[in-house]
Write a protein that holds these residues in place. Structure first.
Motif, PDB file in Angstrom:
ATOM      1  N   ARG A   9       0.836  -1.197   0.000  1.00 46.36           N
ATOM      2  CA  ARG A   9       0.000   0.000   0.000  1.00 46.36           C
ATOM      3  C   ARG A   9       0.868   1.243   0.000  1.00 46.36           C
ATOM      4  O   ARG A   9       1.852   1.307   0.731  1.00 46.36           O
ATOM      5  CB  ARG A   9      -0.885   0.030   1.242  1.00 46.36           C
ATOM      6  N   PRO A  10       0.469   2.232  -0.805  1.00 46.17           N
ATOM      7  CA  PRO A  10       1.234   3.487  -0.772  1.00 46.17           C
ATOM      8  C   PRO A  10       1.146   4.118   0.609  1.00 46.17           C
ATOM      9  O   PRO A  10       0.087   4.120   1.230  1.00 46.17           O
ATOM     10  CB  PRO A  10       0.543   4.361  -1.819  1.00 46.17           C
ATOM     11  N   GLN A  11       2.240   4.580   1.059  1.00 41.07           N
ATOM     12  CA  GLN A  11       2.272   5.232   2.363  1.00 41.07           C
ATOM     13  C   GLN A  11       2.055   6.728   2.192  1.00 41.07           C
ATOM     14  O   GLN A  11       2.571   7.319   1.257  1.00 41.07           O
ATOM     15  CB  GLN A  11       3.643   5.018   3.014  1.00 41.07           C
ATOM     16  N   ARG A  12       1.316   7.311   3.110  1.00 39.54           N
ATOM     17  CA  ARG A  12       1.115   8.757   3.068  1.00 39.54           C
ATOM     18  C   ARG A  12       2.452   9.439   3.332  1.00 39.54           C
ATOM     19  O   ARG A  12       3.129   9.122   4.304  1.00 39.54           O
ATOM     20  CB  ARG A  12       0.113   9.147   4.149  1.00 39.54           C
ATOM     21  N   PRO A  13       2.849  10.351   2.448  1.00 38.02           N
ATOM     22  CA  PRO A  13       4.129  11.045   2.661  1.00 38.02           C
ATOM     23  C   PRO A  13       4.120  11.881   3.936  1.00 38.02           C
ATOM     24  O   PRO A  13       3.064  12.116   4.537  1.00 38.02           O
ATOM     25  CB  PRO A  13       4.255  11.946   1.428  1.00 38.02           C
ATOM     26  N   GLU A  14       5.277  12.298   4.319  1.00 43.31           N
ATOM     27  CA  GLU A  14       5.409  13.147   5.507  1.00 43.31           C
ATOM     28  C   GLU A  14       4.597  14.428   5.310  1.00 43.31           C
ATOM     29  O   GLU A  14       4.443  14.912   4.193  1.00 43.31           O
ATOM     30  CB  GLU A  14       6.879  13.528   5.707  1.00 43.31           C
ATOM     31  N   PRO A  15       4.073  15.005   6.404  1.00 42.34           N
ATOM     32  CA  PRO A  15       3.251  16.219   6.288  1.00 42.34           C
ATOM     33  C   PRO A  15       3.960  17.355   5.568  1.00 42.34           C
ATOM     34  O   PRO A  15       3.317  18.099   4.812  1.00 42.34           O
ATOM     35  CB  PRO A  15       2.971  16.592   7.743  1.00 42.34           C
ATOM     36  N   ASN A  37      -8.418  15.931  -6.598  1.00 38.56           N
ATOM     37  CA  ASN A  37      -9.635  15.129  -6.744  1.00 38.56           C
ATOM     38  C   ASN A  37      -9.569  13.841  -5.941  1.00 38.56           C
ATOM     39  O   ASN A  37     -10.481  13.016  -6.016  1.00 38.56           O
ATOM     40  CB  ASN A  37      -9.844  14.776  -8.222  1.00 38.56           C
ATOM     41  N   CYS A  38      -8.479  13.659  -5.226  1.00 42.27           N
ATOM     42  CA  CYS A  38      -8.323  12.399  -4.510  1.00 42.27           C
ATOM     43  C   CYS A  38      -8.100  12.667  -3.022  1.00 42.27           C
ATOM     44  O   CYS A  38      -9.066  12.941  -2.306  1.00 42.27           O
ATOM     45  CB  CYS A  38      -7.185  11.618  -5.150  1.00 42.27           C
ATOM     46  N   HIS A  39      -6.865  12.659  -2.589  1.00 38.77           N
ATOM     47  CA  HIS A  39      -6.610  12.707  -1.158  1.00 38.77           C
ATOM     48  C   HIS A  39      -6.438  14.107  -0.586  1.00 38.77           C
ATOM     49  O   HIS A  39      -6.222  14.237   0.615  1.00 38.77           O
ATOM     50  CB  HIS A  39      -5.358  11.888  -0.829  1.00 38.77           C
ATOM     51  N   MET A  40      -6.500  15.137  -1.422  1.00 38.53           N
ATOM     52  CA  MET A  40      -6.215  16.464  -0.876  1.00 38.53           C
ATOM     53  C   MET A  40      -7.199  16.835   0.241  1.00 38.53           C
ATOM     54  O   MET A  40      -6.791  17.362   1.278  1.00 38.53           O
ATOM     55  CB  MET A  40      -6.255  17.529  -1.973  1.00 38.53           C
ATOM     56  N   ALA A  41      -8.465  16.533   0.045  1.00 41.68           N
ATOM     57  CA  ALA A  41      -9.461  16.888   1.062  1.00 41.68           C
ATOM     58  C   ALA A  41      -9.240  16.106   2.349  1.00 41.68           C
ATOM     59  O   ALA A  41      -9.554  16.577   3.431  1.00 41.68           O
ATOM     60  CB  ALA A  41     -10.863  16.628   0.517  1.00 41.68           C
ATOM     61  N   LYS A  42      -8.712  14.881   2.197  1.00 41.76           N
ATOM     62  CA  LYS A  42      -8.475  14.073   3.397  1.00 41.76           C
ATOM     63  C   LYS A  42      -7.204  14.509   4.110  1.00 41.76           C
ATOM     64  O   LYS A  42      -7.117  14.438   5.335  1.00 41.76           O
ATOM     65  CB  LYS A  42      -8.361  12.595   3.009  1.00 41.76           C
ATOM     66  N   ASP A  43      -6.214  14.944   3.305  1.00 44.68           N
ATOM     67  CA  ASP A  43      -4.951  15.374   3.910  1.00 44.68           C
ATOM     68  C   ASP A  43      -5.077  16.753   4.536  1.00 44.68           C
ATOM     69  O   ASP A  43      -4.373  17.092   5.477  1.00 44.68           O
ATOM     70  CB  ASP A  43      -3.848  15.418   2.849  1.00 44.68           C
ATOM     71  N   HIS A  44      -5.959  17.585   3.955  1.00 47.79           N
ATOM     72  CA  HIS A  44      -6.112  18.959   4.434  1.00 47.79           C
ATOM     73  C   HIS A  44      -7.582  19.229   4.712  1.00 47.79           C
ATOM     74  O   HIS A  44      -8.255  19.914   3.951  1.00 47.79           O
ATOM     75  CB  HIS A  44      -5.584  19.950   3.382  1.00 47.79           C
ATOM     76  N   PRO A  45      -8.105  18.630   5.765  1.00 45.13           N
ATOM     77  CA  PRO A  45      -9.537  18.829   6.060  1.00 45.13           C
ATOM     78  C   PRO A  45      -9.853  20.277   6.369  1.00 45.13           C
ATOM     79  O   PRO A  45      -9.052  20.959   7.013  1.00 45.13           O
ATOM     80  CB  PRO A  45      -9.784  17.945   7.290  1.00 45.13           C
ATOM     81  N   PRO A  46     -10.992  20.768   5.870  1.00 37.82           N
ATOM     82  CA  PRO A  46     -11.381  22.157   6.174  1.00 37.82           C
ATOM     83  C   PRO A  46     -11.677  22.302   7.657  1.00 37.82           C
ATOM     84  O   PRO A  46     -12.209  21.391   8.281  1.00 37.82           O
ATOM     85  CB  PRO A  46     -12.646  22.363   5.329  1.00 37.82           C
ATOM     86  N   LYS A  47     -11.334  23.465   8.187  1.00 44.09           N
ATOM     87  CA  LYS A  47     -11.530  23.662   9.619  1.00 44.09           C
ATOM     88  C   LYS A  47     -12.866  24.354   9.901  1.00 44.09           C
ATOM     89  O   LYS A  47     -13.373  25.048   9.066  1.00 44.09           O
ATOM     90  CB  LYS A  47     -10.393  24.498  10.169  1.00 44.09           C
TER      91      LYS A  47
END
Ligand SMILES: [Zn+2]
Length: 47
Positions: A9-15, A37-47
């Protein structure tokens, strides 16, 4: 026989890497979609 894929599985890169990931670049997860269109919303959730 089926193959377990737990180690491929691809690992999430460092923050700090994600912070500079291009929104139009291909997502790090290997889906082939643009990051925005993929993981950006999950990596940077709106506050
Ligand atoms: Zn993704």
């Amino acid at each position: 026989m089926f193959k377990l894929n737990l180690f491929n599985r691809p690992q999430r890169p460092e923050p700090e890497v994600l912070a500079h990931w291009g929104r139009n670049a291909e997502c790090w997860c290997g889906s082939g979609k643009k990051y925005k269109n993929c993981h950006m919303a999950k990596d940077h959730p709106p506050k």
